[in-house]
Design a protein around this motif. Structure first.
Motif, PDB file in Angstrom:
ATOM      1  N   LEU A 260     -31.175  -2.460  66.751  1.00  0.00           N
ATOM      2  CA  LEU A 260     -32.413  -3.199  67.006  1.00  0.00           C
ATOM      3  C   LEU A 260     -32.257  -4.681  66.702  1.00  0.00           C
ATOM      4  O   LEU A 260     -32.803  -5.532  67.409  1.00  0.00           O
ATOM      5  N   MET A 261     -31.503  -5.002  65.646  1.00  0.00           N
ATOM      6  CA  MET A 261     -31.263  -6.400  65.318  1.00  0.00           C
ATOM      7  C   MET A 261     -30.556  -7.097  66.471  1.00  0.00           C
ATOM      8  O   MET A 261     -30.926  -8.199  66.877  1.00  0.00           O
TER       9      MET A 261
ATOM     10  N   GLN B  17     -37.004  -8.882  49.975  1.00  0.00           N
ATOM     11  CA  GLN B  17     -35.873  -9.434  50.722  1.00  0.00           C
ATOM     12  C   GLN B  17     -34.654  -9.616  49.812  1.00  0.00           C
ATOM     13  O   GLN B  17     -33.524  -9.297  50.199  1.00  0.00           O
ATOM     14  N   VAL B  18     -34.893 -10.116  48.618  1.00  0.00           N
ATOM     15  CA  VAL B  18     -33.787 -10.310  47.666  1.00  0.00           C
ATOM     16  C   VAL B  18     -33.188  -8.957  47.277  1.00  0.00           C
ATOM     17  O   VAL B  18     -31.961  -8.796  47.230  1.00  0.00           O
TER      18      VAL B  18
ATOM     19  N   GLU C  62     -34.581 -22.803  65.515  1.00  0.00           N
ATOM     20  CA  GLU C  62     -36.012 -22.509  65.579  1.00  0.00           C
ATOM     21  C   GLU C  62     -36.279 -21.066  66.024  1.00  0.00           C
ATOM     22  O   GLU C  62     -37.010 -20.349  65.339  1.00  0.00           O
ATOM     23  N   PRO C  63     -35.689 -20.593  67.148  1.00  0.00           N
ATOM     24  CA  PRO C  63     -35.927 -19.185  67.492  1.00  0.00           C
ATOM     25  C   PRO C  63     -35.304 -18.203  66.490  1.00  0.00           C
ATOM     26  O   PRO C  63     -35.841 -17.110  66.278  1.00  0.00           O
ATOM     27  N   ILE C  64     -34.209 -18.588  65.861  1.00  0.00           N
ATOM     28  CA  ILE C  64     -33.612 -17.709  64.842  1.00  0.00           C
ATOM     29  C   ILE C  64     -34.568 -17.570  63.658  1.00  0.00           C
ATOM     30  O   ILE C  64     -34.798 -16.468  63.154  1.00  0.00           O
ATOM     31  N   GLU C  65     -35.134 -18.682  63.242  1.00  0.00           N
ATOM     32  CA  GLU C  65     -36.095 -18.642  62.131  1.00  0.00           C
ATOM     33  C   GLU C  65     -37.313 -17.795  62.507  1.00  0.00           C
ATOM     34  O   GLU C  65     -37.822 -17.018  61.691  1.00  0.00           O
ATOM     35  N   ALA C  66     -37.764 -17.908  63.757  1.00  0.00           N
ATOM     36  CA  ALA C  66     -38.901 -17.100  64.220  1.00  0.00           C
ATOM     37  C   ALA C  66     -38.539 -15.609  64.209  1.00  0.00           C
ATOM     38  O   ALA C  66     -39.368 -14.769  63.848  1.00  0.00           O
TER      39      ALA C  66
ATOM     40  N   ALA D 237     -39.134 -10.269  61.859  1.00  0.00           N
ATOM     41  CA  ALA D 237     -38.465  -9.052  61.384  1.00  0.00           C
ATOM     42  C   ALA D 237     -38.795  -8.753  59.928  1.00  0.00           C
ATOM     43  O   ALA D 237     -38.845  -7.584  59.528  1.00  0.00           O
ATOM     44  N   LEU D 238     -39.025  -9.774  59.138  1.00  0.00           N
ATOM     45  CA  LEU D 238     -39.234  -9.589  57.700  1.00  0.00           C
ATOM     46  C   LEU D 238     -40.688  -9.757  57.282  1.00  0.00           C
ATOM     47  O   LEU D 238     -40.983  -9.877  56.091  1.00  0.00           O
ATOM     48  N   THR D 239     -41.588  -9.720  58.244  1.00  0.00           N
ATOM     49  CA  THR D 239     -43.000  -9.985  57.953  1.00  0.00           C
ATOM     50  C   THR D 239     -43.602  -9.030  56.928  1.00  0.00           C
ATOM     51  O   THR D 239     -44.499  -9.410  56.182  1.00  0.00           O
ATOM     52  N   THR D 240     -43.112  -7.802  56.859  1.00  0.00           N
ATOM     53  CA  THR D 240     -43.680  -6.836  55.902  1.00  0.00           C
ATOM     54  C   THR D 240     -42.921  -6.819  54.572  1.00  0.00           C
ATOM     55  O   THR D 240     -43.217  -6.002  53.708  1.00  0.00           O
TER      56      THR D 240
END
Length: 196
Positions: free
Chosen positions: A68-69, A179-180, A161-165, A170-173
């Protein structure tokens, strides 16, 4: 109220595990009443089965997440016509530590954890687009050193910019602590896999 609900969910899950374990015992015992020794063996077998099941699920989830990534990540950088593999190479070469001096092919393979065959194909495509250049290593004439070109550096900056988006979506939850923790667990797994 929520704590009571969580406690009840836990109890229900434990009851289900108990019921499944008894069903498992009945199957392996053929319906006879189990001896203490047989029950002990069944517990060891069940533990092994559970451990395998958990490990299998972990690695299958990693496989799914990786697929998926690549799929979703490629969509985010699609306007550049790049894949996540190309993105990884550009990102590795754009790091401040190696941005000017570049990296040897061997160093890039070790950093990315890939194979020479796969990397060669990616490098060919990036070089064909004018984003990297390959040259002899001044310290070791037998080695090839890979560097970003000016166009490659510019493309990388525009890709951020798109990578950061993508990362944010992907990590919104996941909280920062999540994350750490995930990073640390994946790093431990990566280290363990290098020793397998």
């Amino acid at each position: 109220m929520r704590q009571d609900s969580n406690r009840q969910n836990y109890i229900n899950a434990m009851m289900q595990c108990r019921d499944e374990f008894y069903q498992y015992l009945a199957i392996i015992m053929g319906g006879d009443s189990p001896s203490v020794e047989a029950m002990a063996l069944a517990v060891v077998s069940a533990k092994t089965d559970v451990e395998f099941d958990v490990a299998n699920r972990v690695f299958f989830r990693l496989y799914q997440a990786s697929n998926l990534m690549h799929k979703q990540g490629t969509r985010y950088v699609g306007k550049f016509g790049t894949t996540t593999q190309q993105w990884a190479v550009l990102g590795a070469l754009a790091r401040p530590l190696v941005r000017d001096g570049g990296m040897t092919v061997k160093g890039l393979i070790e950093f990315l954890g890939g194979s020479r065959q796969n990397l060669t194909a990616v490098l060919d495509r990036l070089e064909g687009r004018g984003w990297i250049k390959r040259g002899k290593d001044k310290d070791d004439g037998r080695s090839r050193r890979i560097r970003l070109t000016a166009e490659g550096k510019s493309t990388w900056i525009r890709m951020l910019e798109p990578i950061e988006a993508f990362y944010a979506a992907a990590l919104t939850t996941f909280s920062r602590d999540d994350q750490v923790t995930l990073y640390r667990l994946l790093d431990r797994l990566k280290t363990a896999l290098t020793k397998v």
